[in-house]
Design a protein around this motif. Structure first.
Motif, PDB file in Angstrom:
ATOM      1  N   CYS A 418      57.940  46.956  85.282  1.00 53.05           N
ATOM      2  CA  CYS A 418      56.877  46.169  85.909  1.00 53.05           C
ATOM      3  C   CYS A 418      57.296  45.679  87.296  1.00 53.05           C
ATOM      4  CB  CYS A 418      56.501  44.989  85.020  1.00 53.05           C
ATOM      5  SG  CYS A 418      55.652  45.474  83.493  1.00 53.05           S
ATOM      6  N   LEU A 419      58.529  45.234  87.424  1.00 51.59           N
ATOM      7  CA  LEU A 419      59.011  44.788  88.727  1.00 51.59           C
ATOM      8  C   LEU A 419      59.051  45.939  89.724  1.00 51.59           C
ATOM      9  CD1 LEU A 419      61.876  42.304  87.760  1.00 51.59           C
ATOM     10  CD2 LEU A 419      59.780  41.753  89.008  1.00 51.59           C
ATOM     11  N   ASP A 420      59.482  47.102  89.262  1.00 50.41           N
ATOM     12  CA  ASP A 420      59.560  48.260  90.149  1.00 50.41           C
ATOM     13  C   ASP A 420      58.172  48.655  90.645  1.00 50.41           C
ATOM     14  OD1 ASP A 420      61.111  50.557  91.276  1.00 50.41           O
ATOM     15  OD2 ASP A 420      59.788  51.704  89.967  1.00 50.41           O
ATOM     16  N   VAL A 421      57.210  48.726  89.726  1.00 50.13           N
ATOM     17  CA  VAL A 421      55.841  49.083  90.100  1.00 50.13           C
ATOM     18  C   VAL A 421      55.243  48.020  91.020  1.00 50.13           C
ATOM     19  CG1 VAL A 421      53.493  49.403  89.222  1.00 50.13           C
ATOM     20  CG2 VAL A 421      55.424  50.478  88.049  1.00 50.13           C
ATOM     21  N   ALA A 422      55.451  46.738  90.692  1.00 48.89           N
ATOM     22  CA  ALA A 422      54.902  45.655  91.498  1.00 48.89           C
ATOM     23  C   ALA A 422      55.447  45.691  92.925  1.00 48.89           C
ATOM     24  CB  ALA A 422      55.215  44.311  90.850  1.00 48.89           C
ATOM     25  N   GLU A 423      56.741  45.905  93.067  1.00 51.69           N
ATOM     26  CA  GLU A 423      57.346  45.947  94.405  1.00 51.69           C
ATOM     27  C   GLU A 423      56.797  47.120  95.225  1.00 51.69           C
ATOM     28  OE1 GLU A 423      61.509  46.094  93.708  1.00 51.69           O
ATOM     29  OE2 GLU A 423      61.673  43.993  93.116  1.00 51.69           O
ATOM     30  N   LYS A 424      56.664  48.286  94.587  1.00 51.23           N
ATOM     31  CA  LYS A 424      56.171  49.464  95.308  1.00 51.23           C
ATOM     32  C   LYS A 424      54.711  49.280  95.735  1.00 51.23           C
ATOM     33  CE  LYS A 424      59.318  52.830  93.201  1.00 51.23           C
ATOM     34  NZ  LYS A 424      59.443  53.995  92.292  1.00 51.23           N
ATOM     35  N   LEU A 425      53.893  48.766  94.825  1.00 49.50           N
ATOM     36  CA  LEU A 425      52.493  48.555  95.166  1.00 49.50           C
ATOM     37  C   LEU A 425      52.344  47.491  96.260  1.00 49.50           C
ATOM     38  CD1 LEU A 425      50.811  48.676  91.640  1.00 49.50           C
ATOM     39  CD2 LEU A 425      50.618  50.376  93.467  1.00 49.50           C
ATOM     40  N   TYR A 426      53.152  46.455  96.196  1.00 47.80           N
ATOM     41  CA  TYR A 426      53.093  45.407  97.205  1.00 47.80           C
ATOM     42  C   TYR A 426      53.456  45.952  98.585  1.00 47.80           C
ATOM     43  CZ  TYR A 426      54.172  41.089  99.712  1.00 47.80           C
ATOM     44  OH  TYR A 426      54.213  40.081 100.631  1.00 47.80           O
ATOM     45  N   ASP A 427      54.529  46.746  98.630  1.00 39.52           N
ATOM     46  CA  ASP A 427      54.933  47.335  99.909  1.00 39.52           C
ATOM     47  C   ASP A 427      53.867  48.301 100.438  1.00 39.52           C
ATOM     48  OD1 ASP A 427      57.284  45.926  99.857  1.00 39.52           O
ATOM     49  OD2 ASP A 427      58.479  47.570  99.035  1.00 39.52           O
ATOM     50  N   GLU A 428      53.241  49.031  99.537  1.00 38.96           N
ATOM     51  CA  GLU A 428      52.278  50.047  99.943  1.00 38.96           C
ATOM     52  C   GLU A 428      50.933  49.448 100.367  1.00 38.96           C
ATOM     53  OE1 GLU A 428      49.684  53.582  97.773  1.00 38.96           O
ATOM     54  OE2 GLU A 428      51.612  52.949  96.912  1.00 38.96           O
ATOM     55  N   LEU A 429      50.442  48.470  99.633  1.00 32.47           N
ATOM     56  CA  LEU A 429      49.082  47.979  99.842  1.00 32.47           C
ATOM     57  C   LEU A 429      48.993  46.676 100.624  1.00 32.47           C
ATOM     58  CD1 LEU A 429      47.554  48.702  96.315  1.00 32.47           C
ATOM     59  CD2 LEU A 429      47.380  50.101  98.382  1.00 32.47           C
ATOM     60  N   ILE A 430      50.004  45.839 100.546  1.00 28.24           N
ATOM     61  CA  ILE A 430      49.907  44.516 101.159  1.00 28.24           C
ATOM     62  C   ILE A 430      50.867  44.369 102.324  1.00 28.24           C
ATOM     63  CG2 ILE A 430      49.973  42.036 100.748  1.00 28.24           C
ATOM     64  CD1 ILE A 430      47.796  43.481  99.161  1.00 28.24           C
ATOM     65  N   SER A 431      52.150  44.501 102.051  1.00 27.51           N
ATOM     66  CA  SER A 431      53.149  44.215 103.074  1.00 27.51           C
ATOM     67  C   SER A 431      53.229  45.292 104.143  1.00 27.51           C
ATOM     68  CB  SER A 431      54.523  44.039 102.409  1.00 27.51           C
ATOM     69  OG  SER A 431      55.505  43.785 103.386  1.00 27.51           O
ATOM     70  N   GLY A 432      53.263  46.561 103.728  1.00 32.28           N
ATOM     71  CA  GLY A 432      53.473  47.619 104.707  1.00 32.28           C
ATOM     72  C   GLY A 432      52.294  48.526 104.926  1.00 32.28           C
ATOM     73  N   GLY A 433      51.305  48.536 104.027  1.00 26.59           N
ATOM     74  CA  GLY A 433      50.204  49.488 104.126  1.00 26.59           C
ATOM     75  C   GLY A 433      49.032  49.017 104.956  1.00 26.59           C
ATOM     76  N   VAL A 434      48.921  47.731 105.238  1.00 28.15           N
ATOM     77  CA  VAL A 434      47.794  47.188 105.996  1.00 28.15           C
ATOM     78  C   VAL A 434      48.339  46.419 107.183  1.00 28.15           C
ATOM     79  CG1 VAL A 434      45.787  45.674 105.910  1.00 28.15           C
ATOM     80  CG2 VAL A 434      46.401  47.038 103.907  1.00 28.15           C
ATOM     81  N   ASN A 435      47.835  46.709 108.348  1.00 30.66           N
ATOM     82  CA  ASN A 435      48.366  46.095 109.567  1.00 30.66           C
ATOM     83  C   ASN A 435      47.647  44.813 109.972  1.00 30.66           C
ATOM     84  OD1 ASN A 435      50.294  48.112 109.956  1.00 30.66           O
ATOM     85  ND2 ASN A 435      48.773  49.461 110.901  1.00 30.66           N
ATOM     86  N   SER A 436      46.433  44.651 109.513  1.00 30.48           N
ATOM     87  CA  SER A 436      45.706  43.451 109.944  1.00 30.48           C
ATOM     88  C   SER A 436      44.683  43.052 108.909  1.00 30.48           C
ATOM     89  CB  SER A 436      45.026  43.697 111.291  1.00 30.48           C
ATOM     90  OG  SER A 436      44.019  44.681 111.165  1.00 30.48           O
ATOM     91  N   TYR A 437      44.434  41.757 108.861  1.00 28.62           N
ATOM     92  CA  TYR A 437      43.386  41.207 108.008  1.00 28.62           C
ATOM     93  C   TYR A 437      42.482  40.342 108.882  1.00 28.62           C
ATOM     94  CZ  TYR A 437      45.945  42.741 103.912  1.00 28.62           C
ATOM     95  OH  TYR A 437      46.566  43.493 102.970  1.00 28.62           O
ATOM     96  N   LEU A 438      41.187  40.600 108.781  1.00 29.52           N
ATOM     97  CA  LEU A 438      40.224  39.825 109.545  1.00 29.52           C
ATOM     98  C   LEU A 438      39.595  38.714 108.726  1.00 29.52           C
ATOM     99  CD1 LEU A 438      38.457  42.733 111.474  1.00 29.52           C
ATOM    100  CD2 LEU A 438      40.396  41.314 112.199  1.00 29.52           C
ATOM    101  N   SER A 439      39.853  38.755 107.405  1.00 29.49           N
ATOM    102  CA  SER A 439      39.314  37.717 106.531  1.00 29.49           C
ATOM    103  C   SER A 439      40.111  37.673 105.236  1.00 29.49           C
ATOM    104  CB  SER A 439      37.836  37.999 106.214  1.00 29.49           C
ATOM    105  OG  SER A 439      37.732  39.167 105.412  1.00 29.49           O
TER     106      SER A 439
END
Length: 498
Positions: A418-439
């Motif tokens: 679970c930790l491995d999957v959570a870290e990978k998804l976080y890096d992919e979708l939140i931390s590293g996969g999106v450059n900007s949030y407008l809202s």
């Protein structure tokens, strides 16, 4: 504190625990033949050379529970006393390491390894003789057992103590030590080591307790149990100095446990190594010279004790525990129970362990199927009803112990996954996969997607735990960061998440 001489072949030095340089091998001290007669071996001549004080660390317990491994750690090594994986015991009778540990210029310590109890290759009478002889000869006795302290382990220790007391009272050694209340002075300090221990050390009110507290609670009298309380009282009276140590499972996979000496010590679980290192330090800090009554025993005196106790056993002053027929039936019953237990372990290894982590229902189905197969195998043997009931009870106890270990392994495997999957998804979708949030709504859509993918790719008891701790913490940080940036009016700039 003890001093350790650099001039002996075994040197113990204080450097990140106790370490030893071993240059000899194990030697047999007493051989117990198939008839239960004790024969003193060549190691006695070596021990007779020591004129100063002699401490004796002995260990006994069920076969295949890692006694030799613990003694090797007392030598600071993975190798030394034989460590094996088959049901045929590697240690027959009593053995010592071929070089004493020097604790001071006139003080040496020897280590005694014993034949494992409960082997199908020995009768119960031979088991008890080896066990009782180890108690009588030790100044520090390690009782090695698996899991929690139960009534069976207490009964076994009590029976051996009674036989040891009987042998001592009928031997010439008793002439030097006295009887009655003084008998306890001839019994060693006790360290009860519980292997693969997974319970939380808490009392009935949920308060944390020490390992010694746990032992004292197990030996405390129970209301309305007169006979059982007498058994516990005997153990308390004769083992005046007693303590307990718990060890977690050394490795996660069953196959690796069969030959721990083939794996580097550093590859074992850090918690297990810390517990073993603490145990080794504890033993050497507490071990005392062997005494017979008020007399401190030297090498020649110790050899004399071995001789007298062996004479007492060979003269049949040790009462037969079972008739020849009963011993044969028990031996066969043990074999049947071990065969069924082996089938249970194999099924678990093949059908359950290989598929971890699992959800609770899937794990329950696998464990239940393994139990049905083991009970079916046991029922195919033609056992007398009394022994079949005993074997069933022992099999159920061992299966319950392994079931608890598998559940713990499943939790650990689930947490890692679970930790491995959570870290990978976080890096992919939140931390590293999106450059900007407008809202904040845009951020939460990504978190909803992450949560959906996380639930699809994970399983097991840690799934909700990791989501409510690791992921929730990072979601909170990301929301706070985006909110701060939006408040500053930097809507057009990229917003990076923590």
């Amino acid at each position: 504190s003890c001093r350790y001489s650099p001039f002996y072949l075994i040197n113990i030095v204080a450097s990140e625990g106790l370490m030893a340089t071993v240059s000899r091998c194990a030697q047999q001290l007493v051989h117990v033949d198939e008839a239960g007669r004790c024969h003193i071996q060549e190691a006695a001549a070596y021990l007779g050379q020591f004129e100063g004080k002699l401490s004796v660390i002995g260990i006994a317990g069920l076969s295949r529970t890692g006694k030799s491994f613990l003694l090797n750690r007392l030598l600071g090594s993975q190798h030394g006393f034989t460590v094996g994986s088959s049901v045929n015991p590697c240690t027959k009778g009593l053995w010592i390491w071929g070089e004493a540990v020097q604790l001071a210029p006139d003080h040496h310590c020897i280590l005694i390894d014993t034949e494992g109890l409960g082997s199908t290759y020995r009768t119960a009478s031979c088991d008890m003789q080896v066990f009782s002889l180890c108690i009588l000869l030790s100044s520090y006795f390690i009782y090695n057992s698996m899991g929690a302290i139960d009534e069976h382990a207490i009964d076994q220790l009590h029976l051996v103590m009674k036989l040891a007391a009987h042998v001592h009272s009928r031997s010439e050694a008793s002439c030097f030590s006295g009887e009655g209340p003084k008998l306890a002075s001839n019994f060693p300090s006790l360290l009860w080591v519980l292997r693969d221990f997974h319970l939380q050390l808490r009392d009935g009110r949920g308060k944390a307790i020490t390992e010694r507290d746990y032992l004292e609670e197990a030996l405390a009298p129970r209301p309305g149990q007169r006979e059982r309380n007498a058994v516990r009282a005997t153990i308390r009276d004769l083992f005046v100095e007693r303590d307990c140590a718990t060890l977690v499972r050394p490795m996660a996979h069953e196959a690796n446990l069969k030959r721990l000496d083939c794996h580097p010590y550093t590859s074992l679980r850090p918690e297990f190594r810390a517990q073993v290192d603490s145990l080794v330090a504890k033993v050497y800090a507490e071990v005392k010279p062997k005494q017979l009554g008020s007399m401190t025993v030297s090498g020649p005196g110790f050899v004399g004790m071995v001789t007298e106790y062996c004479k007492a056993i060979n003269s049949s002053v040790l009462p037969a525990i079972h008739s020849a027929w009963t011993s044969a039936v028990l031996k066969q019953s043990r074999h049947c129970a071990q065969h069924a237990q082996h089938a249970y372990e194999e099924y678990i290894s093949r059908q359950v362990h290989a598929r971890l982590p699992m959800g609770p229902l899937q794990l329950q189905e696998g464990l239940d199927a393994a139990e049905r197969e083991a009970i079916q195998i046991l029922s195919e043997f033609d056992l007398e009803s009394t022994y079949e009931q005993q074997c069933r009870a022992e099999l159920k106890s061992s299966m319950a112990h392994l079931r608890a270990k598998v559940e713990a392994d499943n939790l650990e495997a689930s947490r890692r996954c679970c930790l491995d999957v959570a870290e990978k998804l976080y890096d992919e979708l939140i931390s590293g996969g999106v450059n900007s949030y407008l809202s904040l709504e845009q951020l939460m859509r990504d978190w909803d997607k992450l949560r959906e993918l996380y639930m699809e790719r994970t399983a097991g008891p840690a799934q909700a735990e990791v989501m409510s701790t690791w992921l929730l913490h990072r979601m909170t940080l990301s929301v706070q960061r985006v909110h701060v940036e939006l408040q500053r009016g930097v809507d057009t700039n990229p917003v990076s998440c923590c």
